[in-house]
Design a protein around this motif. Sequence first.
Motif, short mmCIF file in Angstrom:
data_model
loop_
_atom_site.label_atom_id
_atom_site.label_comp_id
_atom_site.label_asym_id
_atom_site.label_seq_id
_atom_site.Cartn_x
_atom_site.Cartn_y
_atom_site.Cartn_z
N CYS A 1 0.85 -1.18 0.00
CA CYS A 1 0.00 0.00 0.00
C CYS A 1 0.90 1.23 0.00
CB CYS A 1 -0.93 0.00 1.19
SG CYS A 1 -0.04 0.24 2.73
N GLU A 2 0.29 2.36 -0.31
CA GLU A 2 1.06 3.61 -0.37
C GLU A 2 1.69 3.88 1.00
OE1 GLU A 2 0.15 8.18 -1.49
OE2 GLU A 2 -1.12 6.66 -2.43
N GLY A 3 2.96 4.27 0.99
CA GLY A 3 3.63 4.59 2.25
C GLY A 3 4.39 3.43 2.84
N VAL B 1 18.79 -0.34 -1.87
CA VAL B 1 18.25 1.00 -1.59
C VAL B 1 16.98 0.87 -0.74
CG1 VAL B 1 19.14 2.19 -3.62
CG2 VAL B 1 17.00 0.95 -3.82
N ARG B 2 16.73 1.91 0.06
CA ARG B 2 15.49 1.96 0.82
C ARG B 2 14.46 2.69 -0.02
NH1 ARG B 2 18.20 4.00 6.48
NH2 ARG B 2 18.97 2.00 7.14
N CYS B 3 13.28 2.12 -0.15
CA CYS B 3 12.28 2.81 -0.97
C CYS B 3 10.93 2.82 -0.26
CB CYS B 3 12.16 2.20 -2.37
SG CYS B 3 12.68 0.52 -2.52
N ILE B 4 10.08 3.67 -0.76
CA ILE B 4 8.73 3.80 -0.21
C ILE B 4 7.76 3.69 -1.38
CG2 ILE B 4 8.78 6.34 -0.32
CD1 ILE B 4 7.13 6.29 2.32
N VAL B 5 6.66 2.96 -1.19
CA VAL B 5 5.68 2.79 -2.26
C VAL B 5 4.90 4.11 -2.40
CG1 VAL B 5 3.67 1.48 -3.04
CG2 VAL B 5 5.49 0.33 -1.77
N THR B 6 4.91 4.66 -3.61
CA THR B 6 4.12 5.89 -3.81
C THR B 6 2.76 5.57 -4.43
OG1 THR B 6 5.22 6.24 -5.93
CG2 THR B 6 6.14 7.39 -4.04
N SER B 7 2.69 4.51 -5.23
CA SER B 7 1.39 4.08 -5.75
C SER B 7 1.51 2.70 -6.37
CB SER B 7 0.88 5.07 -6.80
OG SER B 7 1.73 5.05 -7.92
N GLY C 1 -4.47 -5.40 -17.04
CA GLY C 1 -4.74 -5.99 -15.73
C GLY C 1 -3.51 -6.18 -14.88
N ARG C 2 -2.34 -5.84 -15.39
CA ARG C 2 -1.11 -6.00 -14.61
C ARG C 2 -0.93 -4.81 -13.68
NH1 ARG C 2 3.65 -8.72 -18.13
NH2 ARG C 2 2.51 -10.54 -18.78
N ARG C 3 -0.39 -5.10 -12.51
CA ARG C 3 -0.15 -4.00 -11.58
C ARG C 3 1.32 -3.59 -11.63
NH1 ARG C 3 -3.19 -6.97 -7.47
NH2 ARG C 3 -5.25 -6.06 -7.21
N SER C 4 1.56 -2.27 -11.55
CA SER C 4 2.96 -1.83 -11.48
C SER C 4 3.16 -1.03 -10.20
CB SER C 4 3.33 -0.98 -12.70
OG SER C 4 2.65 0.23 -12.67
N ILE C 5 4.30 -1.27 -9.56
CA ILE C 5 4.58 -0.64 -8.26
C ILE C 5 5.49 0.56 -8.52
CG2 ILE C 5 5.57 -1.00 -5.97
CD1 ILE C 5 5.20 -4.08 -6.53
N LYS C 6 4.99 1.71 -8.14
CA LYS C 6 5.77 2.94 -8.32
C LYS C 6 6.41 3.28 -6.97
CE LYS C 6 5.18 7.26 -10.81
NZ LYS C 6 4.20 8.22 -11.32
N LEU C 7 7.71 3.48 -6.98
CA LEU C 7 8.46 3.69 -5.73
C LEU C 7 9.15 5.05 -5.73
CD1 LEU C 7 10.27 0.26 -5.83
CD2 LEU C 7 8.34 0.77 -4.38
N SER D 1 10.77 -4.85 5.40
CA SER D 1 9.66 -3.95 5.08
C SER D 1 8.90 -3.60 6.34
CB SER D 1 8.73 -4.61 4.07
OG SER D 1 8.08 -5.71 4.67
N ILE D 2 8.23 -2.44 6.30
CA ILE D 2 7.39 -2.01 7.42
C ILE D 2 6.08 -1.53 6.82
CG2 ILE D 2 7.13 -0.40 9.35
CD1 ILE D 2 10.55 -0.59 8.16
N HIS D 3 4.98 -2.14 7.23
CA HIS D 3 3.66 -1.75 6.72
C HIS D 3 3.22 -0.49 7.47
CE1 HIS D 3 -0.50 -1.96 5.49
NE2 HIS D 3 -0.15 -2.87 4.58
N PRO D 4 2.75 0.55 6.76
CA PRO D 4 2.49 1.82 7.43
C PRO D 4 1.31 1.78 8.41
CG PRO D 4 1.78 1.93 5.15
CD PRO D 4 2.46 0.61 5.32
N THR D 5 0.30 0.92 8.14
CA THR D 5 -0.87 0.94 9.03
C THR D 5 -0.83 -0.21 10.02
OG1 THR D 5 -2.04 -0.18 7.24
CG2 THR D 5 -2.37 2.18 7.44
N SER D 6 -0.63 -1.46 9.51
CA SER D 6 -0.62 -2.59 10.43
C SER D 6 0.69 -2.71 11.19
CB SER D 6 -0.88 -3.88 9.67
OG SER D 6 0.22 -4.13 8.81
#
Length: 1839
Positions: free
Chosen positions: A81-83, A149-155, A162-168, A333-338
């Motif tokens: 998820c984002e963040g 590298v350390r990255c954060i999911v932006t979207s 139907g394919r999903r792409s992860i923008k970091l 990884s660290i999930h931002p909400t859970s």
Amino acid sequence: MASLEENFPRGGIQKKPTEGKTPNPKLERDNLFDVHHEEQSQKRKRSQSVQGKQKKFKADNIATAKDSVVNIEPLTIEALCEGMLLLGCIKEASDYELVISLPNGLSGFVPVTQISDAYSKLLSKEVAQGELLEDLNSLSDMYSPGMLVRCIVTSVEKSADGRRSIKLSIDPKKVNKGLNASALASGMLLSGFVSSVEDHGYLIDIGVSGTHAFLPRQKAQNYIKAVKRGPDLKIGQNLNCVIVEVKNEGRVVRLSVDRSEVAASLATERQNWSLSNLLPGLVVKARVQKVAPLGMKLSFLSSFTGIVDFMHMDPEKSMNYSPDQVMKACILSIHPTSKVVRLTLRQAFLHPGGSPKKLSSDRMGAVVEESTVKAFYKQFGAVFELDDGTLAYARLKHLSKTRKSFKPGAFKTGCKHKCRIIDYSLMDEMCIVSLKYQIIEARFLQYQDIHTGDVVQGKVFAMKPIGMQVKVTDGIKGLVPSMHLADVILKQPEKKYNIGDEVRCRVLECNPTGRKLILTLKKSLIQSKLPVLSNYEDAKAGLITHGFVVCAREFGCIVKFYNDVKGLVPKNELSSEPISCPDKVFHEGQVVKVMVLKCEPQQERLLLSFRLSSRPAPDDKKECTPKKKQEVKYQIGEMVDVKVLKKKDSGLEVSILEDEGNVIASIPTVHLSDFVATCKLLWHCLQEGDVLPRVMCLSDKGDHIILSRKSAVISAVQEEQIVRSFSEIQPGMLLTGYVRNVMPFGVFVEFPFGVTGLAPKVSMSDKFVTDTKDHFVVGQTVIAKVMSIDEEKQRVLLNLKVSECSSGDSAAESFALLNQYFKEMKEIRNLLRRRGEPSMAQGLCELVPGKELQLVVQDVKEDGSALFSGSCVTGLTVTATRYHLGDKNIVPGEKTKALVLHVDALTSKVYVSLREELLKQRAKQRLTENSQHSAIVQHIAEDFAVVSLLETGQLAAIPIASHFNDTFRFDSEKLKVGQTIFATLKVVKVNDHGVLLAVQDPAKKKVFVRVRNESETALEEMLPAVKHSLSLGDTVTGTVKSVKPTHVTVAIDDKLTGSIHASRILDEVPIGSFPTYTLKAGQKVTARVIGGRDVNTHRYLPITHPHFTRSIPELSIRPSEIEGKVTAMLNLKEDSALKKLGLYNVGQTVTCFVKKYNILKNWLEVEVAPDIRGRVPHLLLSLNTKVLKHPEKSFKNGQAVSATVTGTDVTETNLCLSLTGIQSLEQGTITVGMVTKVTPHIGLTIALPGGKTGKVSIFHLNDTYTENPLGDFKVGKIVRCCILSNENSKIQLSLRQSRLNPKSNSKVEDVEITCIKDVKKGQLVRGYVKSISPSGVFFGLSTSLLGRILFQNVSPYFVQKHSLYEKYLPEGKLLTAKVLGVNGKEKHIELSLLPEDTGMPSVLPESLGLPRYDAEEEKREADDREKREELKLKAKRTRENSESEQEAKPKKRKVCPADENDSGIEIYYREEEEEDDQEEEAAKKKSKIGKPDEAPRLQVSVGFTWDEDMNAMDIPVLNQKEESSESEEEEDLQSKLKKQTKKEKELEKQKKEKELCKLEAALMDPSRQPQSADDFDRLVLSSPNSSILWLQYMAFHLQATEIEKARAVAERALKTICFREEQEKLNVWVALLNLENMYGTEETLMKVFERAVQYNEPLKVFQHLCDIYANSEKYKQAEELYHTMLKRFRQEKSVWLKYASFLLKQGQTEATHRLLERALKALPTKEHVDVISRFAQLEFRFGDPEHAKALFESTLSSYPKRTDIWSIYMDIMIKHGSQKEVRDIFERVIHLSLAPKKMKFFFKRYLDYEKKFGTAESVLAVKRAALEYVETKSSLADP
């Protein structure tokens, strides 16, 4: 039940929130799958555990329900998820994005705008400016695959399919957003980005607002060196930074990127991490909470919990995890909400700054015939073991073709399947495989599989303006450019192709790195059976293949093939019949069949032909014939007649007459004439329908043909004094062109064929240029000299100065201009006459200068000028200036006679004169050409002036300009009416012009050499053979007919033609000049005959030859040969070439002239004289490698070069020459060479000048060793080299920059090691692995030096299989090693690769799971004990813990077979046990293996023998197996023992007895140095109170890097040494402090220190620790300790002095001054004088001598009678001061009133000083002063 359990958990264990399920993760499993050379027993154990585990899986649901086991699933894209923060690994770096590999087989991408703020600003700046910025580096320059590298999911975006792409994003502002300034603590590991480069370091963006992070330059040096990406960090570069210091509550932090500090960083509780700011990539100490089937639950940083999925367990240990076990883990990884934290236990991630293992490129796409199922997880997929033992993972969807056809039963453990590697997940270090049949059988899986020329099937999936996109497979897409959609160009391709159509294409170009695939759909190319031409090397002459036309111009066609290979089909090779305009015959994209004529692969030049055979094909004829006629006209340089169609402002629109007016062209106004004024006039006079003859085609751009009438440009083109392309331009050339544009900074000049150059302001004129527009106008004809060319930017710099561009004969040049002007005026007059209409124009034609007219005065103006009218001048303005009215006073209406001076047809003005001297009739005189006359200037027009000759009054015209470029005059230089000048007549007949033609007498000018280009031709010009009667020495006069590079042809009369060789033009030929170009076509020359040449063979004939009269005369115009006697230089017999060459001696310098560079033979052909030719081999052309790379560009035909004769060639018809002198290949010489052979791991063979060859070792290729040192060298490469030695015709070379440019001071990272003396103990050296033998690894340090690394010094792991060493230490591997010892006599060097010695990672990775050397310690020790008991039967010494004697059984020893020669594979490093007894055992095996002495660290000297020969008998050995150097291998010994006879056994026994005796004797030898722990134990038993022995014992352990053992020895020493021996004990305490300081932590050091303070005098311990800190440069700690001491020992003078000494050594003089004030307050008064004196002494040694003097002076003024202070002051001043200062002190002392005894002492000192430093007089002066003192004393004594 399981699903219920997940959704509604009941009580019991708190369940971790999971992050969604996935059918397709990547999986790595326990030690189950590992096949790294494990032992049989271990395998057996593991297989049992597997069965146990499998049972667990079968009952998965039940287990979950019963035990509430946390079901740990791999990360899926749905769970992102984002963040969300993730640790990623860069997979690819392109210009606009980074592709990142994420855990569990996911991947995402980082756009270029999400790097960092500083980088984005630079990007915006570059876009705004529109030009490349220097400090903006591309992503691929800064980020390389494998970087974490350390990255954060932006979207997470979903695409159309139907394919999903992860923008970091890796922007620190986003990644570190959880951090604030107050949370920063030292030791934290953050990711930062370089935001700017400063003088002393770098500003780093760590994304924390309000915090400035600074990285000092010295903290970055090691990192910069290691990454090898240039000398500086780059803006936008990602760094792993450790916070070193936090100041001002986090507003300022200091960072370090030192690799060792980063790798050692650990996140601790002290760093105040919280769940809100926790970062991926942090390494933490974690404790196992629960082990689940598919992973584990861990707790870390005391309060946090995290999960590890099965793919991230350490494959070596996963079976062995147990609750409460502590290990290192890395946050993934660290999930931002859970707030679920995922961790990894994989080794690659446990050292920040490292990178995961990569897959070798050849494995990608490989098909594995048999892969074994290791485990199967029904919701995820299966794990396989591949043929090479590595693990791979297949997602569920890749296990079968469809979901329905999937059979779970086929994936039981042990089942074998065929699969194909389709990807590799860096973050999981696992291959991803597929079992799908269509993927395994697929021809292409990735871009690397596709090769140029392959025919592929594809599906159309998009139509774009640039072409059509075709999908070859799922991951491979290609583009068919518009030109390649069909054999012809399609205007509406969408009508032919629809999306989804299957198409058959052929690969034109494939670039896997750029993921670029270019295809063609041209049927003729797809169906072609001819060879595919995809590189220049394959283009052999005669090859016939298919290509396609990309460009058709007037010079020919450019044809392209595969892989962007292109070639030229010159005009003459287009067809058997001439084609003048190829673009009318050939169209872009046309497929053609061509034949290769010639190819130069290095220059990427390819010459082709459409004429495949001598007989033209009928098809070609049909195609060419219809258009042939109209195409002949459009060549540049073609002369045509034209008819004016229309007049426009810019010029004329004309039709070409030869084409019946079909072809329209234009003539710009400026191209109507060379003269600006004439251009306007001609345009004004021409009318539609007028015909202009002989106009030249200047350029032909499709329909737009431009013509020119400039005669200078036309003649330049016709005489071939032009350049057709940029490549033909050479500096020094004179070219005729025209001004294209006039700018404030200079003038752009264009030449025929479109080449343009710039003449900058400074090179425009010999006069100062204020405004460029005053000098030149657009369109003006100029002659320009080429100054320089920039091949990269294709720029030409020109010079327009007359002094540079004129031939030197200004009179001839200016007359030519005048002549041309009047010739054009005559043409205009004729044009007007032809019209035949009685018009004003007709009247103008009749008026010529010199004609008398009857006129009527019409008006007299205020300025004195008058206007006239008359019948003959109707419609014209007739005027006379005041000067030309003479003395006459005229009035309107008066009739008068006037003489026409000039007629300006453009303005219809006629200038007349009424002056008597012009009108009066004089007797005509006969004038002669070139006669000089005085003349008066009468009228000045734009291009010429009209003058009247004084003697005759006749009018003559003189040119104003002396040259085309001579356009500007200052007012003072301009001609003025009435001025008298001298003129030389050139034309004495009046003709149509009405004036004579003359030139103003010129100033004498220097002759300038004019260079012209000449189109290269292999054959010399064939001259006609004419019978003549010339003989040797005859003088002939002729006209230069043509100028060639090495000779000039001269027309002697109408029929006879002679030749002048370049060597026969000047007596002194300037090197680099072009002698033939000093002559010009049309120039008259006087020459003498010096020989002749046969017409057919071009052989030189002597004068006496019977055919001489039918030869071409060879002439000379050398002044010395014209005036002096001609020697029949060519008068030798035809066959005596050898004699001629014999006239030249080796070493002689000759001037020769370049004929051409022979590319095939690689030599330069030159001509020395008409009959002597020479050759210069490639390597003797220059010492400059740039010249040698492209010799054909550096040597221009006809150029004079100076060469040295080196001999004659094999045929003895040519001289062998050198342009670099005779090469002496002596030591130290720098020369050039060509690589002829590359020998892997050894070096290069290089061809040197003069036919010699030399060798370059890999150690001499560079000053910095590289992993693949020979990668940059290919056969044929030109290199500069330095000769190291030349002995016995073996030449050793070096390519090191430090050798080639000794003055450059460039940093030498790997210094040369020439002999063993260059190697010092303790030094770190780099080199290459040479070989691996049973006795260790042999390691090359230089060409001649090898070092050896014992196996125990290779890695801290125990290795049973030698093949592992061969795998990880292949030959030629670059490594860093530490020198442990050097034996100069035997030239033995012992090295170590251990991480603690070199600071580098272990050469054998930890991931191999090998046992460390302490693993089987107890078993080893038992074995060791048994063996030693056997040897100590006769050695009498007591032991505390002796055991029963047993015989060592071979089977108990688990050792390598090569036991005899083994140098110590059995030597283990073990942790120190408590019992003394075990300590003794510990170093048992080291008895023979010496290690370098690290004792100096402990400030004690350790002596021990160190010998490379492991089996040397002179050293007492303690192991029976290793006693004899002649002994054979163990197996042989055992087999022999069985066969031995009684006698042999007896002899064997005696031999053993002798050896034991020897051993005992050696042990008794008092001079023997201790070799082992046993030896030391013996010594310390005999001298238990000797601290020096204990320290040597400690050092012995330290040099084996056994720190624990060294500690244990110290503790033993402290227990053993008698309590009375305080100093001895203190020595051990100090050594222990030293040890902890060097190898321990701050905590262990403090513990030892606290104990030491309890057991010793505290002050001494404090002082020793201060010294230790200072010596190890821990100044901060030292300072803190001193502060503590000053509080605790205030009254101790020594403390104050020691601190003062410390401060002064740090350069803190001010602090020392303050310290003195504090000391004086703290210490009792009686100590003050002494303290001040000691402080002053310290100031003298380390601080400010002036301040020290002041201290002494103030003390002595207060205490003048303190003689001790005076003495100290004197001593110091004698050492540091000047003689004058010393004498001043002595003078003051001897005048003090002190006790006579003290005075005597001072006088004696003074006398000694003067005797040593003074003169006889000064000695006498002291004696006199002493005498005076004695007398005054005695007089006072007398009553």
